[in-house]
Scaffold this motif. Structure first.
Motif, PDB file in Angstrom:
ATOM      1  N   ALA A   1       0.833  -1.209   0.000  1.00 40.68           N
ATOM      2  CA  ALA A   1       0.000   0.000   0.000  1.00 40.68           C
ATOM      3  C   ALA A   1       0.866   1.256   0.000  1.00 40.68           C
ATOM      4  CB  ALA A   1      -0.934  -0.004   1.201  1.00 40.68           C
ATOM      5  N   HIS A   2       1.939   1.241   0.751  1.00 38.50           N
ATOM      6  CA  HIS A   2       2.843   2.391   0.784  1.00 38.50           C
ATOM      7  C   HIS A   2       3.397   2.667  -0.612  1.00 38.50           C
ATOM      8  CE1 HIS A   2       5.923   5.147   2.316  1.00 38.50           C
ATOM      9  NE2 HIS A   2       6.802   4.486   1.581  1.00 38.50           N
ATOM     10  N   SER A   3       3.754   1.615  -1.323  1.00 36.13           N
ATOM     11  CA  SER A   3       4.281   1.763  -2.676  1.00 36.13           C
ATOM     12  C   SER A   3       3.230   2.320  -3.621  1.00 36.13           C
ATOM     13  CB  SER A   3       4.789   0.411  -3.191  1.00 36.13           C
ATOM     14  OG  SER A   3       5.196   0.495  -4.532  1.00 36.13           O
ATOM     15  N   VAL A   4       2.005   1.790  -3.547  1.00 37.34           N
ATOM     16  CA  VAL A   4       0.950   2.216  -4.473  1.00 37.34           C
ATOM     17  C   VAL A   4       0.527   3.656  -4.198  1.00 37.34           C
ATOM     18  CG1 VAL A   4      -1.404   1.735  -5.237  1.00 37.34           C
ATOM     19  CG2 VAL A   4       0.187  -0.150  -4.871  1.00 37.34           C
ATOM     20  N   ARG A   5       0.559   4.070  -2.947  1.00 35.01           N
ATOM     21  CA  ARG A   5       0.258   5.482  -2.656  1.00 35.01           C
ATOM     22  C   ARG A   5       1.287   6.394  -3.314  1.00 35.01           C
ATOM     23  NH1 ARG A   5      -0.458   3.486   2.853  1.00 35.01           N
ATOM     24  NH2 ARG A   5      -2.681   3.044   3.182  1.00 35.01           N
ATOM     25  N   LYS A   6       2.503   5.898  -3.471  1.00 34.73           N
ATOM     26  CA  LYS A   6       3.568   6.681  -4.104  1.00 34.73           C
ATOM     27  C   LYS A   6       3.426   6.688  -5.623  1.00 34.73           C
ATOM     28  CE  LYS A   6       7.673   4.830  -4.315  1.00 34.73           C
ATOM     29  NZ  LYS A   6       9.029   4.339  -3.970  1.00 34.73           N
ATOM     30  N   THR A   7       3.182   5.503  -6.227  1.00 29.41           N
ATOM     31  CA  THR A   7       3.184   5.388  -7.685  1.00 29.41           C
ATOM     32  C   THR A   7       1.813   5.620  -8.319  1.00 29.41           C
ATOM     33  OG1 THR A   7       2.737   2.999  -7.678  1.00 29.41           O
ATOM     34  CG2 THR A   7       5.052   3.695  -7.539  1.00 29.41           C
ATOM     35  N   GLY A   8       0.742   5.280  -7.582  1.00 32.93           N
ATOM     36  CA  GLY A   8      -0.616   5.458  -8.110  1.00 32.93           C
ATOM     37  C   GLY A   8      -1.076   4.364  -9.050  1.00 32.93           C
ATOM     38  N   ARG A   9      -0.220   3.362  -9.272  1.00 30.13           N
ATOM     39  CA  ARG A   9      -0.572   2.294 -10.214  1.00 30.13           C
ATOM     40  C   ARG A   9      -0.055   0.961  -9.679  1.00 30.13           C
ATOM     41  NH1 ARG A   9       0.589   6.781 -13.377  1.00 30.13           N
ATOM     42  NH2 ARG A   9      -0.973   7.252 -14.992  1.00 30.13           N
ATOM     43  N   LEU A  10      -0.782  -0.119 -10.010  1.00 29.21           N
ATOM     44  CA  LEU A  10      -0.386  -1.441  -9.532  1.00 29.21           C
ATOM     45  C   LEU A  10      -0.688  -2.506 -10.579  1.00 29.21           C
ATOM     46  CD1 LEU A  10       0.564  -3.445  -7.327  1.00 29.21           C
ATOM     47  CD2 LEU A  10      -1.798  -3.477  -6.474  1.00 29.21           C
ATOM     48  N   ILE A  11       0.299  -3.365 -10.830  1.00 26.59           N
ATOM     49  CA  ILE A  11       0.119  -4.568 -11.646  1.00 26.59           C
ATOM     50  C   ILE A  11       0.525  -5.766 -10.803  1.00 26.59           C
ATOM     51  CG2 ILE A  11       0.967  -5.859 -13.641  1.00 26.59           C
ATOM     52  CD1 ILE A  11       1.176  -3.182 -15.102  1.00 26.59           C
ATOM     53  N   ILE A  12      -0.356  -6.754 -10.761  1.00 28.40           N
ATOM     54  CA  ILE A  12      -0.122  -7.986 -10.011  1.00 28.40           C
ATOM     55  C   ILE A  12       0.137  -9.107 -11.011  1.00 28.40           C
ATOM     56  CG2 ILE A  12      -1.095  -9.606  -8.329  1.00 28.40           C
ATOM     57  CD1 ILE A  12      -3.174  -7.197  -7.775  1.00 28.40           C
ATOM     58  N   ASN A  13       1.203  -9.857 -10.804  1.00 31.86           N
ATOM     59  CA  ASN A  13       1.548 -10.950 -11.714  1.00 31.86           C
ATOM     60  C   ASN A  13       1.600 -12.259 -10.932  1.00 31.86           C
ATOM     61  OD1 ASN A  13       3.408 -12.910 -13.024  1.00 31.86           O
ATOM     62  ND2 ASN A  13       3.571 -11.334 -14.597  1.00 31.86           N
ATOM     63  N   HIS A  14       0.792 -13.250 -11.340  1.00 34.93           N
ATOM     64  CA  HIS A  14       0.940 -14.598 -10.786  1.00 34.93           C
ATOM     65  C   HIS A  14       0.624 -15.637 -11.843  1.00 34.93           C
ATOM     66  CE1 HIS A  14      -3.417 -15.274 -10.286  1.00 34.93           C
ATOM     67  NE2 HIS A  14      -3.517 -14.175  -9.571  1.00 34.93           N
ATOM     68  N   GLU A  15       1.184 -16.819 -11.659  1.00 34.09           N
ATOM     69  CA  GLU A  15       1.094 -17.869 -12.663  1.00 34.09           C
ATOM     70  C   GLU A  15      -0.227 -18.620 -12.616  1.00 34.09           C
ATOM     71  OE1 GLU A  15       3.533 -21.899 -13.532  1.00 34.09           O
ATOM     72  OE2 GLU A  15       4.765 -20.149 -13.041  1.00 34.09           O
ATOM     73  N   ALA A  16      -0.874 -18.643 -11.470  1.00 32.40           N
ATOM     74  CA  ALA A  16      -2.149 -19.347 -11.330  1.00 32.40           C
ATOM     75  C   ALA A  16      -3.222 -18.664 -12.181  1.00 32.40           C
ATOM     76  CB  ALA A  16      -2.574 -19.349  -9.868  1.00 32.40           C
ATOM     77  N   PRO A  17      -4.322 -19.367 -12.490  1.00 35.57           N
ATOM     78  CA  PRO A  17      -5.420 -18.746 -13.241  1.00 35.57           C
ATOM     79  C   PRO A  17      -5.932 -17.471 -12.571  1.00 35.57           C
ATOM     80  CG  PRO A  17      -5.732 -21.114 -13.140  1.00 35.57           C
ATOM     81  CD  PRO A  17      -4.571 -20.794 -12.245  1.00 35.57           C
ATOM     82  N   LYS A  18      -6.535 -16.600 -13.370  1.00 43.69           N
ATOM     83  CA  LYS A  18      -6.972 -15.299 -12.856  1.00 43.69           C
ATOM     84  C   LYS A  18      -8.132 -15.416 -11.879  1.00 43.69           C
ATOM     85  CE  LYS A  18      -7.084 -11.450 -15.270  1.00 43.69           C
ATOM     86  NZ  LYS A  18      -7.432 -10.384 -16.246  1.00 43.69           N
ATOM     87  N   THR A  19      -9.169 -16.176 -12.216  1.00 40.01           N
ATOM     88  CA  THR A  19     -10.376 -16.226 -11.388  1.00 40.01           C
ATOM     89  C   THR A  19     -10.067 -16.799 -10.010  1.00 40.01           C
ATOM     90  OG1 THR A  19     -11.790 -16.467 -13.323  1.00 40.01           O
ATOM     91  CG2 THR A  19     -12.718 -17.136 -11.209  1.00 40.01           C
TER      92      THR A  19
END
Length: 325
Positions: free
Chosen positions: A249-267
Motif C-alpha cells: 500500500a505504501h508503494s501504491v500510494r507513491k506510484t498510483g498504479r499497480l500490476i499484479i503478476n501470478h502464474e495461477a489462473p486469474k479467477t
C-alpha cells in the motif's frame, strides 16, 4: 558465501535444520535413499539416518496425517509433497486438521512444528498434472502460513524461518528455478522474516508485485519499460499468508498504479485478494485500475505452455496500458 542453485540452498537449509534440532524429521515419497524426484533431500539420510529421513508410502493424505500426529507430539515435521499438484488428497488434513489444531484445542495443543515443502508452477513442460500453482486454495484458510521464495538466498532463509515458525507452514518451491541459476548464499544459519514483503527495486511511476518464479517476469518487464522512461517499483511478496499489505500500500500510494503478476489462473487467484485490499487502502491515490497479469482460466496446457505463461511481454503490455489509461 557459497554459490548455490535453489535446490542446493534448500538442501543446505534442511541440513542445518536437522543438525540444530534433534526432533526434526524429513519424510515424503522417495526423499530417503536418492533424495527425492528433484534431489532436494540428497545425502540427508546418509547423514542423519533412516529414522530421521525416510520414504513414506505413496499417500499424500497419509503423509500429512502422520505429520500432524508427530507435530502434535512436539516434534518438527518436514513433509514433502512430491508435486504441488498432488497436494489435494491431503487437503482435508491440511485445512481441517493442521490449520485448526491450535484453535480447536484452545491453544492446549498445536502442530506448529509442521512445514510442508512442495514444488509448484510451470516452466518445465510438465503439463496439467505437474505444473499447477495452487497457493490460493490455502490462503483462504486461517491458521496456515504460505511462503514462496524467488532465489537461492531467499529460499534458505525463508525455509529455515518456516521450519522454526510456531505455526504450520506450506513452503511452495518454484520448480522452474531449481537449477535455472546459481546465486550467492550465506553459509551460516540465518532466517528471513515471514509475512514481510521485500522492495526489490524502487521506482516512481508504477508498482509491480509478484512472488516466486514470476519475479523474473516482472523484472524483465521493468527493464523494457525503463527504455520508455517508465520507472517501476518491484515488490516480492514472499509470504502470501500473512501478506504484507502495508509495504504494498505504501508503494501504491507513491506510484498510483499497480500490476499484479501470478502464474495461477486469474479467477479467484491470490491477485484478486491483493487488488481488493489495495483499492480499499489506496482508492484515492490510484491513477488507473489495478491490473492482473496471470495464467489463463484453463487447465495447464502442454503444447501451449508459453502462450499460457504470464511472461514479461504480457506484463510490459499491462504497464503500457496502465500508464496510458
Amino acid at each position: 558465501m557459497s554459490k548455490m542453485n535453489l535446490l542446493q540452498a534448500i538442501n543446505n537449509a534442511l541440513d542445518i535444520a536437522m543438525s540444530t534440532d534433534p526432533s526434526a524429521l524429513c519424510f515424503g515419497e522417495d526423499v530417503g535413499h536418492f533424495g527425492g524426484v528433484f534431489r532436494a533431500t540428497s545425502h540427508l539420510q546418509e547423514k542423519f539416518g533412516k529414522a530421521r529421513c525416510f520414504n513414506t508410502p505413496l499417500t499424500e493424505q497419509g503423509i500429512l496425517g502422520f505429520a500432524n500426529g508427530i507435530a502434535a507430539q512436539g516434534m518438527t515435521a518436514i513433509a514433502e509433497i512430491q508435486f504441488a499438484d498432488y497436494i489435494f488428497p491431503a487437503f482435508d488434513q491440511i485445512v481441517n486438521e493442521s490449520a485448526k489444531f491450535r484453535y480447536r484445542s484452545g491453544n492446549q495443543f498445536d502442530v506448529g512444528g509442521l512445514t510442508i515443502r512442495t514444488p509448484y508452477g510451470g516452466g518445465i513442460n510438465g503439463a496439467h498434472y505437474h505444473s499447477q500453482s495452487p497457493e490460493a486454495y490455502f490462503t483462504h484458510t486461517p491458521g496456515l502460513k504460505i511462503v514462496v521464495p524467488r532465489n537461492p538466498e531467499q529460499a534458505k532463509g525463508l525455509l529455515l524461518a518456516s521450519i522454526r515458525d510456531p505455526n504450520p507452514v506450506i513452503f511452495f518451491e518454484p520448480k522452474k528455478l531449481y537449477r535455472a541459476a546459481v546465486g550467492e548464499v550465506p553459509d551460516e544459519d540465518y532466517q528471513l522474516p515471514l509475512g514481510q514483503a521485500e522492495v526489490v527495486r524502487e521506482g516512481s511511476d508504477i508498482t509491480l508485485v509478484a512472488w516466486g518464479a514470476q519475479m523474473e517476469a516482472i523484472e524483465q518487464a521493468a527493464q523494457l519499460a525503463e527504455k520508455d522512461g517508465i520507472s517501476c517499483e518491484l515488490i516480492d511478496l514472499r509470504s502470501l499468508l500473512p501478506w504484507d499489505r502495508d509495504t504494498l500500500a505504501h508503494s501504491v500510494r507513491k506510484t498510483g498504479r499497480l500490476i499484479i503478476n501470478h502464474e495461477a489462473p486469474k479467477t479467484s487467484g491470490f491477485g484478486a485478494e491483493i487488488a481488493a485490499s489495495i483499492q480499499e487502502a489506496c482508492f484515492l491515490h490510484l491513477e488507473s485500475p489495478i491490473l492482473r497479469v496471470t495464467g489463463l482460466d484453463t487447465p495447464f496446457p502442454l503444447a501451449l505452455e508459453k502462450e499460457y505463461m504470464p511472461d514479461h511481454l504480457k506484463t510490459y503490455e499491462a504497464i503500457l496500458a496502465s500508464m496510458n489509461y
